[in-house]
Write an enzyme that holds these catalytic residues in place. Sequence first.
Site, PDB file in Angstrom:
ATOM      1  CB  SER A 185      -0.952  -0.051   1.205  1.00 20.32           C
ATOM      2  OG  SER A 185      -2.034   0.816   1.027  1.00 20.32           O
ATOM      3  CG  ASP A 228     -10.783 -20.194 -13.696  1.00 17.91           C
ATOM      4  OD1 ASP A 228     -11.960 -20.577 -13.513  1.00 17.91           O
ATOM      5  OD2 ASP A 228      -9.984 -20.014 -12.760  1.00 17.91           O
ATOM      6  CG  ASP A 256     -11.238 -21.327  -7.808  1.00 20.18           C
ATOM      7  OD1 ASP A 256     -11.974 -20.463  -8.349  1.00 20.18           O
ATOM      8  OD2 ASP A 256     -10.016 -21.394  -8.012  1.00 20.18           O
ATOM      9  CG  ASP A 261      -6.447  -3.334  -3.637  1.00 18.69           C
ATOM     10  OD1 ASP A 261      -7.209  -2.564  -3.010  1.00 18.69           O
ATOM     11  OD2 ASP A 261      -5.224  -3.386  -3.436  1.00 18.69           O
ATOM     12  CG  HIS A 271      -5.494  -2.642   0.191  1.00 20.59           C
ATOM     13  ND1 HIS A 271      -4.791  -2.246  -0.918  1.00 20.59           N
ATOM     14  CD2 HIS A 271      -5.000  -1.916   1.202  1.00 20.59           C
ATOM     15  CE1 HIS A 271      -3.915  -1.313  -0.591  1.00 20.59           C
ATOM     16  NE2 HIS A 271      -4.016  -1.097   0.696  1.00 20.59           N
TER      17      HIS A 271
HETATM   18  C1  LIG Z   1     -12.426 -28.723  -5.538  1.00 23.32           C
HETATM   19  O1  LIG Z   1     -13.497 -29.187  -6.329  1.00 23.32           O
HETATM   20  C2  LIG Z   1     -14.505 -29.822  -5.610  1.00 23.32           C
HETATM   21  C3  LIG Z   1     -15.483 -30.447  -6.583  1.00 23.32           C
HETATM   22  O2  LIG Z   1     -15.679 -29.591  -7.685  1.00 23.32           O
HETATM   23  C4  LIG Z   1     -15.188 -28.815  -4.699  1.00 23.32           C
HETATM   24  O3  LIG Z   1     -16.188 -29.417  -3.944  1.00 23.32           O
HETATM   25  C5  LIG Z   1     -14.130 -28.259  -3.773  1.00 23.32           C
HETATM   26  O4  LIG Z   1     -14.694 -27.228  -2.988  1.00 23.32           O
HETATM   27  C6  LIG Z   1     -12.984 -27.691  -4.573  1.00 23.32           C
HETATM   28  N1  LIG Z   1     -11.961 -27.285  -3.631  1.00 23.32           N
HETATM   29  C7  LIG Z   1     -11.288 -26.174  -3.792  1.00 23.32           C
HETATM   30  C8  LIG Z   1     -10.307 -25.879  -2.718  1.00 23.32           C
HETATM   31  O5  LIG Z   1     -11.411 -25.447  -4.747  1.00 23.32           O
END
Ligand SMILES: *[C@@H]1O[C@H](CO)[C@@H](O)[C@H](O)[C@H]1NC(C)=O
Length: 523
Positions: A197, A267, A271, A419, A458
């Site tokens: 920062s 992508d 996640d 951020d 941030h």
């Molecule tokens: C990995 O993929 C599984 C199944 O798609 C999902 O349940 C899990 O939360 C994922 N873990 C991470 C850390 O992304």
Amino acid sequence: MFSFRSIFFFITLLASVAADKAVVRNSRCACTALKKPDIPGAEVISINGTQLLNHTVTAFPGLLPVPVTGLDICAVDVVLRHQGANDQVLVKVWLPLKGWNGRFQANGGSGFAAGALDLTLGPTAKLGYAAASTDAGVGFNPLSPDGWALLPDGSVNQEALVNFAYRSVQDVGLVGKAVTEQFYGKKAQYSYWNGCSTGGRQGLVAAQRYPDLFDGILVGAPAISWPTYVVAEQWPQVVMHEENTFPSPCELKAFTDAAVAECDPIDGLTDGVINDPNACHFNPYKLVGHVIECDGTNITIAESVASVVQKVHQGPYDQSGQRLWYGLNFGAALDTLANTVLVDGARKGSSFFVNDAWIRYWVAKDPKYDLDQVDYTTLAHLFTESAQEYDTIIGSDNPDLSAFENAGGKLLVWHGLSDQIIFPNGSVTYRDRVERLLGGPSNVDHFFRLFLAPGVDHCAGTPSLGTVPIDPFAALVSWVEEKKAPAQLSAQVSGADRIICPYPLTARYIGGGNASAASFDCL
Ligand SMILES: *[C@@H]1O[C@H](CO)[C@@H](O)[C@H](O)[C@H]1NC(C)=O
Ligand SMILES: *[C@@H]1O[C@H](CO)[C@@H](O)[C@H](O)[C@H]1NC(C)=O
Ligand SMILES: *[C@@H]1O[C@H](CO)[C@@H](O)[C@H](O)[C@H]1NC(C)=O
Ligand SMILES: *[C@@H]1O[C@H](CO)[C@@H](O)[C@H](O)[C@H]1NC(C)=O
Ligand SMILES: *[C@@H]1O[C@H](CO)[C@@H](O)[C@H](O)[C@H]1NC(C)=O
């Protein structure tokens, strides 16, 4: 009965205790008898070393999450005054009494503080570094420059601003290195800068203005192009005022969540993280008419709220449609800059403290300036005035890094793509400008790399969101000392290993399960 072996062990033990005592005694002597270093352009007023054993630095919200204990250090206070200035600057240097790793590290500041003093000195010295931090003569108040922005006659305190903007970076580097050499009787083998920062901005200042000062510079989420980006932070408030629409944090979060839900899978991996915000074309108007529950009431998202959100992401532009700076990325929390408060049951805007103080003190030069009344036209004027008056002082975005390159320095910059305070595109633009000036990426990559961390807020606040870099400082050290340029940074998202790639590459999922860094490649 003593065996020969156990007697030998006992004698060895006594000898090592005696040796330790000798180290501590000599250190105390060296610590309390330090001489004033010579600092060009400054007069050193005093130097005062104190040996501290089993010292504790207590935790501080936002800056030091857990206390640092068991420090054995020589704590040195150096007070100096710049020639021709009516200032008084404190530089603190903490020197480990045992286990010095041979390196020096200067730590940057935060908000309106040029250094966090004990709060960064503690963790840095604990790791074995000789550490330094300065108050730049403006004290330690990250949240407000009330005490130093203006002189009693109401004019800008130029000396204080120059100290905060760049001069203190040289002070902390020169004083820290000189005191380190005096105490240990030899120069630090390597010198580093570490800051995020404001501290990141200071790191860029070091590379631009003081190219010989540090071998390695770690910059996080830099407050680069300060006079412009800080005014851009006011944009969401102006938009809410002009549209006469003040969404609650809960409403704003519904938009952030919807953008993440739509753009996270682009992508190939769901996640919770938008990997590349530029590939996300979420349309806030999609939420118009949706009912969400906020603070126990069901509300229907209005078109005016979608309009505010879209403009906050777009970033500021003037009446002719010319872009003035960048916006917040999709995925970033909106309620820090588009913050509101309830007053007698009605919502009104509440400016973020950095832009609030900067515009009042430095641009308007009037502590009572009413930011609530700033409209689109006035904001465009504030952009021009701020840049004209302060770019050369605190812009910190000179792309000519050739002197730093020639000195053999390494610059590692990282910026979280979510951020919520400093627009990551400012860091991207800087890297692009350095490339253009030096003739392309291959002329830059060997000394300056930028890592954009998907989903990270941030300076990776706690609890950290997104793909958080694990130890970018270690990557810098190995670049400087082992000549290993970082091809990627190690990172984690919700406990799963990931990588962060050097711009313009991004980490792509190449299959093999979402839990392993080996399932990703920089493409
Ligand atoms: C990995 O993929 C599984 C199944 O798609 C999902 O349940 C899990 O939360 C994922 N873990 C991470 C850390 O992304
Ligand atoms: C040096 O530091 C000690 C301990 O903090 C303090 O008591 C003393 O007054 C200081 N001396 C000077 C000259 O500043
Ligand atoms: C060091 O200080 C801690 C408190 O922070 C205390 O519990 C501990 O006993 C001290 N250790 C020694 C060796 O004095
Ligand atoms: C909001 O609407 C949902 C869905 O119609 C309903 O289940 C919930 O009880 C409502 N909440 C309130 C506070 O009215
Ligand atoms: C960031 O910069 C890119 C490339 O110029 C641009 O397409 C994008 O709209 C900018 N993002 C924001 C949020 O300003």
